[in-house]
Design a protein around this motif. Structure first.
Motif, PDB file in Angstrom:
ATOM      1  N   ASP A 106      -7.663   0.541   2.733  1.00 29.15           N
ATOM      2  CA  ASP A 106      -7.869   1.735   3.547  1.00 29.15           C
ATOM      3  C   ASP A 106      -8.871   2.706   2.931  1.00 29.15           C
ATOM      4  OD1 ASP A 106      -5.993   0.678   5.239  1.00 29.15           O
ATOM      5  OD2 ASP A 106      -4.331   1.865   4.443  1.00 29.15           O
TER       6      ASP A 106
ATOM      7  N   GLU B 134       7.118   4.837   8.134  1.00 26.07           N
ATOM      8  CA  GLU B 134       7.498   5.426   6.837  1.00 26.07           C
ATOM      9  C   GLU B 134       7.486   6.948   6.895  1.00 26.07           C
ATOM     10  OE1 GLU B 134       4.487   3.687   4.433  1.00 26.07           O
ATOM     11  OE2 GLU B 134       5.236   1.662   4.753  1.00 26.07           O
ATOM     12  N   GLN B 135       6.445   7.514   7.493  1.00 26.85           N
ATOM     13  CA  GLN B 135       6.329   8.972   7.549  1.00 26.85           C
ATOM     14  C   GLN B 135       7.417   9.576   8.422  1.00 26.85           C
ATOM     15  OE1 GLN B 135       2.299   9.570   8.881  1.00 26.85           O
ATOM     16  NE2 GLN B 135       1.426   9.332   6.821  1.00 26.85           N
TER      17      GLN B 135
ATOM     18  N   GLN C 161       0.736   4.890  -2.235  1.00 25.42           N
ATOM     19  CA  GLN C 161       0.663   6.254  -1.677  1.00 25.42           C
ATOM     20  C   GLN C 161       1.740   7.135  -2.304  1.00 25.42           C
ATOM     21  OE1 GLN C 161      -1.537   7.405   0.547  1.00 25.42           O
ATOM     22  NE2 GLN C 161      -2.560   5.508   1.141  1.00 25.42           N
TER      23      GLN C 161
ATOM     24  N   LYS D 164       0.832  -1.212   0.000  1.00 25.09           N
ATOM     25  CA  LYS D 164       0.000   0.000   0.000  1.00 25.09           C
ATOM     26  C   LYS D 164       0.864   1.258   0.000  1.00 25.09           C
ATOM     27  CE  LYS D 164      -3.807  -2.075   2.620  1.00 25.09           C
ATOM     28  NZ  LYS D 164      -4.515  -2.025   3.914  1.00 25.09           N
ATOM     29  N   ALA D 165       1.972   1.229   0.746  1.00 23.60           N
ATOM     30  CA  ALA D 165       2.807   2.427   0.864  1.00 23.60           C
ATOM     31  C   ALA D 165       3.360   2.853  -0.495  1.00 23.60           C
ATOM     32  CB  ALA D 165       3.952   2.166   1.842  1.00 23.60           C
TER      33      ALA D 165
ATOM     34  N   GLU E 193      -1.313   0.700   9.888  1.00 23.34           N
ATOM     35  CA  GLU E 193      -1.091   2.014  10.489  1.00 23.34           C
ATOM     36  C   GLU E 193       0.276   2.109  11.163  1.00 23.34           C
ATOM     37  OE1 GLU E 193      -4.032  -0.344  13.141  1.00 23.34           O
ATOM     38  OE2 GLU E 193      -3.641   0.010  11.008  1.00 23.34           O
TER      39      GLU E 193
ATOM     40  N   ARG F 208       3.035   0.520  10.078  1.00 20.61           N
ATOM     41  CA  ARG F 208       4.017   0.687   9.003  1.00 20.61           C
ATOM     42  C   ARG F 208       3.990   2.110   8.459  1.00 20.61           C
ATOM     43  NH1 ARG F 208       2.069  -4.473   7.285  1.00 20.61           N
ATOM     44  NH2 ARG F 208       0.928  -3.505   5.582  1.00 20.61           N
ATOM     45  N   ARG F 209       2.798   2.661   8.257  1.00 21.67           N
ATOM     46  CA  ARG F 209       2.661   4.005   7.716  1.00 21.67           C
ATOM     47  C   ARG F 209       3.336   5.030   8.618  1.00 21.67           C
ATOM     48  NH1 ARG F 209      -1.628   4.566   4.540  1.00 21.67           N
ATOM     49  NH2 ARG F 209      -1.213   2.377   4.162  1.00 21.67           N
TER      50      ARG F 209
END
Length: 961
Positions: free
Chosen positions: A143, A332-333, A116, A112-113, A326, A328-329
């Motif tokens: 999501d 990453e951020q 994005q 998913k990342a 959430e 993992r996100r």
């Protein structure tokens, strides 16, 4: 921020503690960019957008990709990380959308990342195009809210960015809702295609075929654009995945910065060496990524590094598969924003997720392939600055091989990716899905590929697919085949060969326990057995229980000072020999195997030093699966010579097995965790000792299929690895395996060398082909059941009148009708004639009925003491239920199969009893017996019966009565 790479490298080489452990240091020079122009100029609006982005020329590989994509040709771009692959597909897609606003593109990413990241890139480029015709894009994944999902389906954007699971679960089953997208689909973009190997590769080969089948149905033929890391066979990989020829682009035109490659062979723990390297990098505020080979090591290093990093404690995080989206996100951020300085990851961050520019990559253990090493190393120096990659060797055979032979690493080309597109375990599930999406036709191209028609026949015999029976078949059309289920897709997990299980945190006893990870049926008893230590985000859990029926594993948070490792035993059965050839002085075989793995217990070992604390036995189900494998025959003459030399022969072939598995990733793109092995001093079917190496997943992944072609090289390299290792008695660098179910016992390094030298000294010209008795089961249709009786009864009272169906013994008998095949006569028995009925039933080889075991026998048991369940019985309803998973009425089967139905029903028969009309009850009961008999005889003669499914189609149901 200044780049401190040069200073870091110098400090490492001069370090008193680590400097002498550097086995090799090499500087890979940077390269200048190479440019080219596409054959046709871009439209003015796209040219303007490129100029606004500061791009006046395309790299040579970008221009070549554009030429092929714009000409409608399928292409795969296999160039290094950060070489600008995104422009290769975004420019042609946007050009198509400008020319045709109805054009649609499907972008598929494994994570998913990545979607994005790519949405931001797409929108940034689209924003530079004319507003009135600006291409649109949206993410459609797990999501996405239900509201926006409907909006995307009903008013599709030009580009839908999604992942394989959403294509499989949300697009293909509901293709009618995606008709506008599928009918206008011009491009399918597939990023990180090299990740589609092994089991997932087998799944994706079927997902792509199903997707392209639906595109054909809606009248589109999209161009396929694949992006890949630098693998040895990108075109072949994409052809295996799709069945279509794909043009390769492998030479990059992008500039590359100077890169330091350091091989470090630590004297102590690789994890501790990695932590020291990381601490030094943090002190210089270098942005660092640490790659580990397992989830467990990822968590341990993250935990230990945080404990020792003082002010940087909160700027370090783990990252691995099994984290919730959430979680993992968030990592990453924080990494992209610079809040985190270091991330410790499994291969989950090997892909092109943008987490900002990195300076240093530390790999704890060789990743298993040259491709993965280059891919992970490609995460640093993306701004063309000087960067560093440090490979910290573990005791593994491959790690030590490259520490001793670094030139071999730098001269070795990237490995080829292998998958088995026709893995029967996987193919069967997708064929059921495909038939549910769109009726299969026996003459369609989809079923013309290797073995597909056979798998369909197999599924029809199992009752998972049905052949539609048409009263007036259409001329020139193949037969129709439909699924037994409307939505079978949820039972297919694309990333595993078995059903997925959730790992739940039950520490606080919540009714709905939070999910902290996932596993699958194939790994559940080896990784998450009761008592296993499970690590998640620095927290230690102990597995309490496994519930395979509900798909859950229960874990409880506990602080323990030990880790666990399973013990197991294995056996293998040869099902089919697909190839054999001479290999020096012996034979090597390739074929299908049935492997039985039995977990017998687990070890507790101290976290500090690995000391054995105890062994706990386990009683868990065996894991039995069919796969592909190769096996090396070891002659009795070699065994006798080995034993005459007072060497431990079993320890020798066990060591050969371990060493071969450890070194096989040199030849095939895999790691040892994807492989399994068994060595036996006497295999019954071979009538000789043998060493087996097999694909460690059901159905096989094509790994040993490729290894079979390189058997000679495998034997040579295995011997060289054992000979070069400086240890005296055997170690993890040569003949020990970290996952050996018997704890690396027995192991004899000298015996392994003796066996391999004996094999190599033989003359292949003297080796003749050998026949192996595979003892395949004969699934021939059973013979008839001799003298049989067909039974049906009618009762005096209803279930309601006696207190429920569980009180069938109180219902009484109005009439029992029994057909006797020996005399071809019908017999009627009233309630006062039960002795005669029992005497008659005892005469049959088989008593046949429709729901007579559960119902008729229960009624009769209230009237006579005879144990009716001891009669040899064939219940047609039970057989049908076993095939379908649900019950059918006799009337449905009879109408479809014989074009006759029941003359009345049970309620009418009860009413007749009250009216004293035994004659009408007898006539009705006899009719049921005749229908049951004729359905049985039809099924026995033809191997199937017919029924009408919920869609109103008359279909075949295979039977084996």
């Amino acid at each position: 921020m200044p780049n401190n790479v040069a200073e870091y490298i110098e400090a490492l080489l001069q370090s008193e503690r680590l400097g002498h452990q550097v086995a090799h240091h090499r500087v890979l020079p940077g390269s200048d960019a190479r440019f080219d122009e596409p054959r046709r100029p871009w439209p003015a609006s796209i040219q303007h957008a490129l100029e606004t982005m500061g791009i006046d020329r395309l790299y040579s590989h970008q221009a070549e990709a554009a030429n092929h994509i714009r000409a409608g040709r399928d292409v795969v771009i296999a160039t290094p990380t950060a070489s600008g692959k995104t422009l290769c597909y975004n420019l042609p897609v946007m050009e198509q959308c400008l020319a045709d606003p109805d054009a649609r593109a499907l972008y598929m990413f494994p994570l998913k990342a990545l979607a994005q990241d790519q949405l931001k890139t797409f929108n940034s480029l689209a924003a530079l195009l004319p507003e009135e015709r600006r291409p649109t894009a949206a993410i459609y994944d797990g999501d996405t809210t239900p509201h926006f999902r409907r909006k995307i389906r009903n008013t599709p954007p030009n580009a839908v960015l999604t992942n394989p699971e959403m294509v499989h679960l949300s697009m293909l089953p509901y293709h009618d809702k995606w008709a506008e997208t599928l009918a206008n689909l011009t491009h399918i973009i597939v990023d990180e295609v090299h990740t589609y190997r092994g089991v997932m590769g087998s799944h994706m080969a079927m997902v792509f075929r199903r997707l392209l089948r639906l595109c054909h149905f809606y009248g589109s033929r999209p161009v396929l654009v694949f992006c890949s890391a630098t693998v040895g066979n990108p075109g072949e990989l994409c052809t295996l995945l799709t069945g279509r020829e794909v043009h390769e682009i492998r030479e990059t035109g992008a500039a590359q910065g100077e890169r330091n490659m350091i091989f470090l062979n630590p004297h102590e723990s690789p994890a501790q060496a990695a932590i020291m390297l990381l601490q030094s990098a943090l002190a210089r505020e270098m942005r660092t990524i640490v790659y580990c080979q397992s989830r467990k090591l990822t968590e341990l290093i993250s935990l230990w590094a945080a404990e020792r990093s003082g002010q940087y404690k909160n700027r370090i995080s783990a990252y691995r598969a099994g984290f919730l989206p959430e979680e993992r996100r968030e990592v990453e951020q924080r990494m992209a924003q610079g809040d985190l300085l270091a991330v410790i990851s499994t291969s989950a961050l090997e892909l092109g997720i943008d987490i900002g520019g990195l300076d240093l990559c530390i790999m704890v253990g060789y990743p298993g392939t040259v491709m993965a090493t280059v891919q992970r190393g490609g995460r640093v120096g993306r701004a063309q600055q000087e960067s560093a990659v440090v490979l910290v060797a573990q005791e593994d055979a491959l790690d030590q091989y490259f520490m001793r032979n670094p030139d071999d690493f730098f001269s070795r080309p990237p490995e080829s990716v292998m998958l088995n597109p026709y893995n029967p375990v996987v193919t069967d599930r997708h064929l059921v899905c495909a038939a549910a999406e769109l009726t299969l036709r026996t003459d369609e191209p989809f079923l013309a590929e290797q073995g597909m028609a056979d798998r369909v026949q197999h599924l029809m015999e199992r009752g998972e697919l049905f052949e539609v029976v048409e009263d007036t078949p259409a001329q020139g059309r193949g037969g129709e085949i439909v699924s037994n289920r409307k939505r079978p897709h949820r039972d297919v997990d694309l990333r595993s060969a078995g059903r997925g299980l959730h790992i739940e945190d039950v520490t606080h006893g919540e009714e709905k326990a939070p999910v902290i990870g996932t596993t699958d049926q194939h790994r559940v008893w080896t990784e998450t057995h009761p008592g296993a230590v499970y690590l998640h985000r620095g927290q230690t859990y102990v597995i309490k229980d496994v519930h395979t029926a509900t798909g859950s594993v229960q874990a409880e948070k506990k602080r323990v000072g030990y880790y666990t490792r399973v013990r197991s035993s294995k056996s293998t059965e040869i099902l089919e020999v697909l190839g054999q050839k001479a290999c020096y002085g012996t034979r090597v075989f390739f074929g299908r195997l049935r492997v039985t793995e039995q977990v017998t217990g687990y070890e507790k070992r101290s976290v500090r030093g690995g000391k054995l604390l105890g062994i706990i036995s386990l009683d868990v189900p065996p894991n039995v699966f069919t796969t592909e494998g190769i096996w090396l025959e070891v002659g009795h003459d070699i065994r006798r010579a080995c034993e005459d030399d007072f060497l431990h022969f079993m320890g020798g072939i066990h060591a050969v097995e371990h060493a071969a598995i450890g070194i096989l990733p040199l030849l095939v793109m895999t790691d040892r965790n994807d492989l399994g092995g068994i060595s036996t001093p006497l295999h019954e079917q071979m009538n000789s000792p043998a060493v087996f190496v097999y694909d460690g997943m059901p159905g096989g992944a094509g790994l040993t299929r490729q290894a079979f072609t390189k058997a000679d090289e495998l034997v040579r390299t295995t011997l060289r690895t054992i000979e070069q290792c400086p240890c005296e008695l055997g170690c993890p660098s040569c003949v020990h395996s970290p996952k050996c179910g018997s704890g690396n016992r027995p192991i004899d390094k000298n015996a392994a060398r003796f066996v391999l030298e004996a094999v190599l000294s033989g003359d292949p010209k003297t080796i003749k082909p050998k026949d192996i008795d595979v003892n395949l089961l004969d699934y021939a249709r059973p013979e008839d059941n001799g003298r049989f009786g067909v039974l049906d009864i009618e009762t005096r009272y209803s279930a309601q009148e006696v207190g429920g169906w569980n009180r069938a013994d109180r219902m009484g008998v109005s009439i029992a009708c029994l057909y006797d095949s020996g005399t071809d006569t019908m017999h009627d028995y009233e309630q006062n004639q039960m002795d005669e009925l029992v005497a008659h039933l005892k005469q049959f080889d088989t008593v046949i009925g429709f729901n007579h075991i559960k119902f008729d026998y229960a009624v009769l048991s209230g009237l006579h003491p005879f144990p009716f369940n001891t009669l040899p019985s064939l219940d047609l309803l039970i057989k049908v239920h076993e095939r379908l998973g649900y019950r059918l009425k006799l009337d449905n089967i009879a109408q479809a199969t014989l074009d006759v139905g029941k003359s009345a029903d049970g309620l009418m028969a009860l009413e007749w009893w009250k009216q004293g009309r035994l004659d009408l009850i007898t006539e009705y009961c006899r009719q049921d017996v005749i229908v049951t008999r004729d359905v049985y005889l039809y099924g026995r003669e033809n191997g199937h019966v017919l029924f009408t499914n919920k869609a109103g189609q008359k279909v075949k149901l295979p039977v084996d009565w």
